[in-house]
Scaffold this active site. Structure first.
Site, PDB file in Angstrom:
ATOM      1  N   SER A 166      17.725  53.277  22.054  1.00 36.88           N
ATOM      2  CA  SER A 166      17.371  52.945  23.433  1.00 36.88           C
ATOM      3  C   SER A 166      18.304  51.853  23.968  1.00 36.88           C
ATOM      4  O   SER A 166      19.518  52.044  23.994  1.00 36.88           O
ATOM      5  CB  SER A 166      15.897  52.541  23.516  1.00 36.88           C
ATOM      6  OG  SER A 166      15.465  52.506  24.856  1.00 36.88           O
ATOM      7  N   ASP A 265      13.267  63.052  26.741  1.00 34.68           N
ATOM      8  CA  ASP A 265      12.799  62.013  27.651  1.00 34.68           C
ATOM      9  C   ASP A 265      13.660  62.054  28.907  1.00 34.68           C
ATOM     10  O   ASP A 265      14.562  62.866  29.032  1.00 34.68           O
ATOM     11  CB  ASP A 265      12.829  60.634  26.990  1.00 34.68           C
ATOM     12  CG  ASP A 265      14.229  60.213  26.556  1.00 34.68           C
ATOM     13  OD1 ASP A 265      15.205  60.800  27.051  1.00 34.68           O
ATOM     14  OD2 ASP A 265      14.349  59.297  25.727  1.00 34.68           O
TER      15      ASP A 265
END
Length: 321
Positions: A166, A265
């Site tokens: 991330s 995502d």
């Protein structure tokens, strides 16, 4: 409402920044102390100071021989640049499993968090940690006190990787761009970079209203405002949008192998844009794309003992091996 109680940026339930400068974090995980020879993985851990501002947790796989050498992975955790610690419970099980599977020493960096320390402070701390690791390849570059025995006796300085998930993946990209411009101590070369669903924004998101964006993308934008409020270009700053027009060429990435991991995502569009930008840039390295479609963002961090998590760990381990 008193001005000190007015909210500047609200990313509930994780973090809130007030106009007074007060920061309230509700996403907090308990501290886990280091230990020797974890009963499940055999991995040992210790915490080390790197500089006045930076420290790290080191993961050492179980030794088969006293002289055994391992690759080294310098790891940057996720958390929106604002959350999580290298010393808390969130990453402990996952990184022990990764160190064991990959037979790799992992240096999990404790960098300073935004918004108290806005970017690029976090990038600078990660560079400091990488330079500290590289210093172990240079005789007499560190005092005896600063030299880490696990790296001296068991680290292979010819096989140093950097990785992160991330926002940690975003840090990997920015550190690789810096290493393409600046030498590391001992002229150390980074063997490869691992970007697990890296946090990037794209120009089309910056131009859309909140009503046109998903809740996840709106949250991603808030984290950038929280982490780097004075970034030139805002959401189109190359630190968070590497393929924006006039960004430094991705051909300057300072390693010869990259693994980009994608999940299901709202960052997929940004990941695909990044991969396409790499291919068009003229970068001479080897790019591997691992698409775990159907897996959620942060899945292996929150659920490190599941088979799905093991699949990702195995993929990263294969890349390192």
């Amino acid at each position: 409402m008193a001005s000190s109680d007015e909210i500047a940026i609200d990313i509930s339930p994780d973090i809130i920044l007030y106009k007074s400068g007060k920061v309230v974090r509700d996403f907090v995980r308990p501290y886990v102390p280091p230990s020797l020879e974890d009963p499940t993985t055999g991995v040992s851990t210790k915490d080390v100071p790197i500089s006045a501002e930076v420290s790290a947790r080191i993961y050492l796989p179980k030794l088969d021989t006293d002289a055994q050498k391992f690759p080294i992975l310098v790891y940057f955790h996720g958390g929106g640049f604002c959350l999580v610690s290298a010393f808390d419970s969130l990453y402990s099980t996952y990184l022990k499993s990764l160190a064991s599977e990959a037979k790799t020493i992992i240096i999990s960096v404790e960098f300073r968090l935004a918004p108290e320390n806005p970017l690029p402070v976090g990038y600078e701390d990660c560079w400091t940690a990488l330079q500290w690791v590289a210093s172990h390849a240079v005789d007499n570059s560190l005092s005896c006190i600063d030299r880490e025995p696990w790296l001296i006796h068991h680290g292979n300085l010819d096989k140093v990787y950097i990785g992160g998930d991330s926002t940690g993946g975003n840090m990997v990209h920015n550190i690789l761009m810096k290493s393409g411009r600046e030498k590391l101590n001992g002229d150390l070369k980074i063997s490869g970079g691992i970007l697990s669903y890296p946090y990037f924004l794209i120009s089309s998101w910056a131009k859309k209203s909140d009503e046109e964006l998903s809740d996840m993308v709106k949250m991603y934008k808030k984290y950038w405002l929280l982490s780097c409020p004075s970034a030139p270009g805002g959401f189109d700053n190359p630190m968070v949008n590497p393929v924006v027009e006039d960004a430094p060429s991705l051909a300057g990435i300072g390693c010869w192998r990259l693994l980009v991991i994608m999940a299901i995502d709202d960052l997929r569009e940004a990941h695909l844009s990044y991969v396409e930008g790499l291919k068009k840039s003229g970068w001479k390295g080897e790019l591997e794309l691992a698409d775990f479609e159907g897996y959620d963002h942060f899945f292996e961090i929150f659920n490190p003992t599941t088979q799905r998590a093991k699949n990702i760990i195995h993929r990263i381990a294969s890349f390192i091996k």
